[in-house]
Design a protein around this motif. Structure first.
Motif, PDB file in Angstrom:
ATOM      1  N   GLY A 122     -16.154  -9.226  -7.779  1.00 27.35           N
ATOM      2  CA  GLY A 122     -17.156  -9.470  -6.745  1.00 27.35           C
ATOM      3  C   GLY A 122     -16.555  -9.986  -5.453  1.00 27.35           C
ATOM      4  O   GLY A 122     -17.156 -10.844  -4.788  1.00 27.35           O
ATOM      5  N   VAL A 123     -15.372  -9.481  -5.099  1.00 28.76           N
ATOM      6  CA  VAL A 123     -14.686  -9.953  -3.893  1.00 28.76           C
ATOM      7  C   VAL A 123     -14.361  -8.774  -2.985  1.00 28.76           C
ATOM      8  O   VAL A 123     -14.321  -7.624  -3.423  1.00 28.76           O
ATOM      9  CB  VAL A 123     -13.384 -10.715  -4.242  1.00 28.76           C
ATOM     10  N   GLU A 124     -14.112  -9.061  -1.723  1.00 29.36           N
ATOM     11  CA  GLU A 124     -13.718  -8.040  -0.762  1.00 29.36           C
ATOM     12  C   GLU A 124     -12.201  -7.897  -0.759  1.00 29.36           C
ATOM     13  O   GLU A 124     -11.479  -8.907  -0.850  1.00 29.36           O
ATOM     14  CB  GLU A 124     -14.207  -8.406   0.632  1.00 29.36           C
ATOM     15  N   PRO A 125     -11.679  -6.688  -0.640  1.00 25.84           N
ATOM     16  CA  PRO A 125     -10.224  -6.484  -0.634  1.00 25.84           C
ATOM     17  C   PRO A 125      -9.503  -7.293   0.425  1.00 25.84           C
ATOM     18  O   PRO A 125      -8.404  -7.811   0.176  1.00 25.84           O
ATOM     19  CB  PRO A 125     -10.083  -4.980  -0.377  1.00 25.84           C
ATOM     20  N   GLU A 126     -10.106  -7.429   1.597  1.00 23.32           N
ATOM     21  CA  GLU A 126      -9.421  -8.158   2.669  1.00 23.32           C
ATOM     22  C   GLU A 126      -9.322  -9.656   2.399  1.00 23.32           C
ATOM     23  O   GLU A 126      -8.584 -10.369   3.083  1.00 23.32           O
ATOM     24  CB  GLU A 126     -10.122  -7.932   4.011  1.00 23.32           C
ATOM     25  N   HIS A 127     -10.019 -10.108   1.369  1.00 29.28           N
ATOM     26  CA  HIS A 127      -9.937 -11.515   0.972  1.00 29.28           C
ATOM     27  C   HIS A 127      -9.188 -11.663  -0.357  1.00 29.28           C
ATOM     28  O   HIS A 127      -9.342 -12.664  -1.059  1.00 29.28           O
ATOM     29  CB  HIS A 127     -11.331 -12.124   0.845  1.00 29.28           C
ATOM     30  N   THR A 128      -8.388 -10.644  -0.674  1.00 29.05           N
ATOM     31  CA  THR A 128      -7.708 -10.589  -1.975  1.00 29.05           C
ATOM     32  C   THR A 128      -6.205 -10.434  -1.794  1.00 29.05           C
ATOM     33  O   THR A 128      -5.745  -9.681  -0.935  1.00 29.05           O
ATOM     34  CB  THR A 128      -8.253  -9.406  -2.798  1.00 29.05           C
ATOM     35  N   LEU A 129      -5.457 -11.141  -2.623  1.00 28.67           N
ATOM     36  CA  LEU A 129      -3.994 -11.052  -2.650  1.00 28.67           C
ATOM     37  C   LEU A 129      -3.555 -10.371  -3.937  1.00 28.67           C
ATOM     38  O   LEU A 129      -4.003 -10.747  -5.020  1.00 28.67           O
ATOM     39  CB  LEU A 129      -3.380 -12.449  -2.559  1.00 28.67           C
ATOM     40  N   MET A 130      -2.683  -9.377  -3.837  1.00 26.32           N
ATOM     41  CA  MET A 130      -2.091  -8.735  -5.007  1.00 26.32           C
ATOM     42  C   MET A 130      -0.673  -9.225  -5.173  1.00 26.32           C
ATOM     43  O   MET A 130       0.122  -9.181  -4.227  1.00 26.32           O
ATOM     44  CB  MET A 130      -2.090  -7.204  -4.830  1.00 26.32           C
ATOM     45  N   VAL A 131      -0.333  -9.693  -6.389  1.00 20.01           N
ATOM     46  CA  VAL A 131       1.006 -10.193  -6.689  1.00 20.01           C
ATOM     47  C   VAL A 131       1.635  -9.291  -7.742  1.00 20.01           C
ATOM     48  O   VAL A 131       1.072  -9.097  -8.823  1.00 20.01           O
ATOM     49  CB  VAL A 131       0.960 -11.645  -7.206  1.00 20.01           C
ATOM     50  N   GLY A 132       2.794  -8.732  -7.430  1.00 19.84           N
ATOM     51  CA  GLY A 132       3.446  -7.840  -8.381  1.00 19.84           C
ATOM     52  C   GLY A 132       4.927  -7.728  -8.134  1.00 19.84           C
ATOM     53  O   GLY A 132       5.453  -8.309  -7.177  1.00 19.84           O
ATOM     54  N   ASP A 133       5.604  -6.979  -8.999  1.00 23.27           N
ATOM     55  CA  ASP A 133       7.058  -6.845  -8.909  1.00 23.27           C
ATOM     56  C   ASP A 133       7.502  -5.457  -8.468  1.00 23.27           C
ATOM     57  O   ASP A 133       8.697  -5.217  -8.287  1.00 23.27           O
ATOM     58  CB  ASP A 133       7.709  -7.167 -10.264  1.00 23.27           C
ATOM     59  N   ASN A 134       6.553  -4.538  -8.292  1.00 26.63           N
ATOM     60  CA  ASN A 134       6.902  -3.161  -7.951  1.00 26.63           C
ATOM     61  C   ASN A 134       6.326  -2.817  -6.582  1.00 26.63           C
ATOM     62  O   ASN A 134       5.106  -2.750  -6.412  1.00 26.63           O
ATOM     63  CB  ASN A 134       6.359  -2.212  -9.018  1.00 26.63           C
ATOM     64  N   ARG A 135       7.211  -2.570  -5.626  1.00 20.13           N
ATOM     65  CA  ARG A 135       6.757  -2.354  -4.254  1.00 20.13           C
ATOM     66  C   ARG A 135       5.957  -1.075  -4.092  1.00 20.13           C
ATOM     67  O   ARG A 135       5.114  -0.974  -3.198  1.00 20.13           O
ATOM     68  CB  ARG A 135       7.945  -2.377  -3.294  1.00 20.13           C
ATOM     69  N   VAL A 136       6.217  -0.095  -4.935  1.00 17.02           N
ATOM     70  CA  VAL A 136       5.451   1.147  -4.854  1.00 17.02           C
ATOM     71  C   VAL A 136       4.108   0.979  -5.557  1.00 17.02           C
ATOM     72  O   VAL A 136       3.042   1.167  -4.959  1.00 17.02           O
ATOM     73  CB  VAL A 136       6.234   2.318  -5.465  1.00 17.02           C
ATOM     74  N   ALA A 137       4.135   0.630  -6.828  1.00 14.49           N
ATOM     75  CA  ALA A 137       2.898   0.537  -7.610  1.00 14.49           C
ATOM     76  C   ALA A 137       1.989  -0.566  -7.088  1.00 14.49           C
ATOM     77  O   ALA A 137       0.817  -0.327  -6.765  1.00 14.49           O
ATOM     78  CB  ALA A 137       3.227   0.308  -9.080  1.00 14.49           C
ATOM     79  N   ASP A 138       2.501  -1.777  -6.998  1.00 14.50           N
ATOM     80  CA  ASP A 138       1.667  -2.903  -6.583  1.00 14.50           C
ATOM     81  C   ASP A 138       1.381  -2.875  -5.085  1.00 14.50           C
ATOM     82  O   ASP A 138       0.343  -3.361  -4.638  1.00 14.50           O
ATOM     83  CB  ASP A 138       2.340  -4.212  -6.983  1.00 14.50           C
ATOM     84  N   GLY A 139       2.301  -2.276  -4.333  1.00 17.73           N
ATOM     85  CA  GLY A 139       2.081  -2.143  -2.907  1.00 17.73           C
ATOM     86  C   GLY A 139       0.914  -1.248  -2.567  1.00 17.73           C
ATOM     87  O   GLY A 139       0.414  -1.265  -1.439  1.00 17.73           O
ATOM     88  N   GLY A 140       0.439  -0.455  -3.534  1.00 19.40           N
ATOM     89  CA  GLY A 140      -0.722   0.396  -3.299  1.00 19.40           C
ATOM     90  C   GLY A 140      -1.969  -0.381  -2.939  1.00 19.40           C
ATOM     91  O   GLY A 140      -2.899   0.180  -2.336  1.00 19.40           O
ATOM     92  N   ALA A 141      -2.003  -1.671  -3.288  1.00 21.95           N
ATOM     93  CA  ALA A 141      -3.167  -2.495  -2.944  1.00 21.95           C
ATOM     94  C   ALA A 141      -3.350  -2.614  -1.440  1.00 21.95           C
ATOM     95  O   ALA A 141      -4.468  -2.816  -0.954  1.00 21.95           O
ATOM     96  CB  ALA A 141      -3.023  -3.880  -3.573  1.00 21.95           C
ATOM     97  N   ALA A 142      -2.260  -2.485  -0.696  1.00 22.35           N
ATOM     98  CA  ALA A 142      -2.350  -2.578   0.758  1.00 22.35           C
ATOM     99  C   ALA A 142      -3.205  -1.455   1.335  1.00 22.35           C
ATOM    100  O   ALA A 142      -3.864  -1.622   2.358  1.00 22.35           O
ATOM    101  CB  ALA A 142      -0.951  -2.544   1.370  1.00 22.35           C
TER     102      ALA A 142
END
Length: 236
Positions: free
Chosen positions: A180-200
């Protein structure tokens, strides 16, 4: 920031070593291997990339290329991909390949990073929603329950349950919707710049940690708390 999404493998938890994985499976199945053969087999399994969450395959056999590409989209493909890689390595019995796969899904095969519980606990105290977003082919919830982390997680969004894998923004969108949150108010934390970077691509901010053994990464998650406190999120 009102929510933090975390990757699982290499971010919150780390899989055991390939040799430990093989030894535990041999012990559980009552299978004996001489020490030199065991060590050699573990090294070959590592090169093959047969341990989910471990090293990437040095090369994927041609007959597994399609299955490998689809490994995180459903449970059957995930098992077929990794047991297929395992079967590139001769072992005392064919049943061991499925036993190895089964072992990696057990909580005993995973260790939380030393600061995982602290960070998740402080986020809960601050009222920040927490989600786990993982490319995976099996249910990781028992791992979180066994290690006492489940109480801090508000939503699990797993690729095999949705038929979508990171970096596809749809998986992150599903996580934000469940929280129930907006993406612009969300932080994604991960170890893979390609996979986890997709959140951007969805508008989330992203913070990366290194995929290192547990003993070599005692506090890499702690900066997440400072980032939220100071609202000083670095650009992707």
């Amino acid at each position: 920031m009102t929510a933090v999404l975390f990757d699982f493998s290499g971010t919150l938890c780390r899989i055991e070593s390939t040799e430990s994985w093989l030894r535990a499976t041999l012990a559980a199945t009552g299978t004996r291997m001489e020490e030199p053969q065991l060590v050699a087999a573990a090294a070959a399994l590592e090169i093959a990339g047969a341990l989910p969450g471990g090293a990437e395959p040095t090369a994927v056999p041609e007959e597994l290329t399609v299955t490998w590409a689809e490994r995180d989209l459903d449970a059957a493909s995930h098992r077929a991909a990794f047991t297929g890689l395992s079967r590139q390595v001769p072992l005392p019995g064919q049943a061991l390949h499925d036993a190895l796969y089964d072992r990696h899904m057990t909580p005993a095969a995973w260790t939380p990073y030393p600061d995982a519980a602290q960070v998740l606990g402080e986020l809960r105290e601050r009222g920040v929603a927490v989600g786990v977003v993982s490319n995976i082919g099996w249910d990781l919830r028992p791992v979180f329950r066994e290690h006492g982390l489940d109480t801090y997680v508000d939503a699990y969004v797993l690729s095999y349950e949705h038929g979508v894998r990171k970096p596809d923004p749809r998986l992150f969108a599903t996580a934000c919707a469940e929280l129930g949150v907006e993406p612009e108010h969300t932080l994604m934390v991960g170890d893979n710049r390609v996979a986890d970077g997709g959140a951007a691509g969805l508008g989330c901010r992203v913070h990366f940690v290194d995929h290192l053994p547990v003993a070599e990464r005692p506090d890499a998650l702690l900066p997440v708390l400072d980032l939220l406190k100071n609202a000083e999120l670095p650009p992707v």
